[in-house]
Design a protein around this motif. Structure first.
Motif: not given
Length: 268
Positions: A41-50
């Motif tokens: 799984i190479t998916l990026a984590q969601p932005s910490a500060k949206k």
């Protein structure tokens, strides 16, 4: 005449006696069959500060206040393309028809599931990121795809406001779900499972499209799996009406005719 007892046999291998004696001391047991490794799984984590989606003008907020009661009216045109690309490909490479809702932010939405299993809705920042919102609806995927044949499809998700409520709207765990005004049961927010992440990984190069993922591509227990996994992905405009109401409108990629889809989250 004496009757000989039956010889114990190993299940699945007729004629082979079942050894009940322990292995001799020092004997190395045979290795277990190799397991197929899971897909990386190479998916990026969601932005910490949206960044919060920008609020619309006062006139637009007044219009969206109508969404607090069902049925919903006034949804913008947001049609799905009729072309169906293969998994791992983008939607034909055609130029998108930008039907952007004023004051909205862009997100990626995916509906997927096996025909007889419940359909799952996932929202991501982009196709290559881990879903930051994943809901399981109490409707079989096959039935939902039939509903998509209608000209207009509206999903309304409602939850009750509790005293001292501080949770963000999309962090609510349980919703009452309606499809075109008909109650279908509940929708449950949950964390992505390994199988969900495998689907997102397989679709990480698909920006817009619909199709199926063959079951042999899915690293899941085949027991209970009915056929291939169907998916539909599109860009959505996310509009925040207030802290208790948000809407997602599926965009019209190429101006092609197709069903309209709007999703409303309401806390009442």
């Amino acid at each position: 005449m004496s009757i000989q007892p039956p010889t114990p046999r190993t299940p699945g291998t007729p004629g082979t006696p079942l050894s009940t004696s322990p292995l001799p001391e020092g004997t190395i047991p045979p290795p277990s069959p190799p397991r197929t490794p899971r897909m990386a799984i190479t998916l990026a984590q969601p932005s910490a500060k949206k960044k919060k989606p920008p609020r619309s003008t006062r006139a637009m907020r007044a219009v969206r206040s109508l969404f607090r009661s069902f049925p919903i009216i006034g949804s913008p045109a947001c049609r799905f393309p009729t072309s169906v690309p293969r998994a791992g490909s983008s939607a034909g490479g055609a130029r998108q028809h930008d039907v952007h809702v004023h004051g909205a932010s862009r997100t990626t939405g995916t509906l997927f599931g096996y025909r007889k299993a419940r359909i799952t809705l996932a929202f991501q920042e982009n196709p290559g990121s881990v879903p930051d919102l994943l809901l399981e609806l109490a409707m079989p995927t096959g039935k939902f795809m039939q509903e998509m044949g209608a000209e207009h499809l509206r999903i309304a998700l409602e939850c009750e406001k509790k005293a001292g409520e501080r949770a963000k709207l999309l962090e609510e765990p349980l919703w009452t779900a309606y499809v075109n005004g008909r109650k279908i049961g509940y929708a449950v927010r949950r964390d992505p499972s390994d199988d969900d992440l495998t689907v997102m990984q397989l679709l990480h190069t698909v920006s817009v499209g619909a199709g199926v993922l063959p079951s042999d591509m899915m690293e899941v227990d085949k027991q209970g799996v009915d056929g291939d996994l169907a998916y539909m992905r599109a860009h959505f405009d996310r509009v925040v009406g207030s802290k208790d109401s948000e809407s997602f409108y599926m965009l019209n990629p190429d101006g092609n005719n197709g069903p309209e889809l709007s999703i409303f989250f309401i806390r009442i």
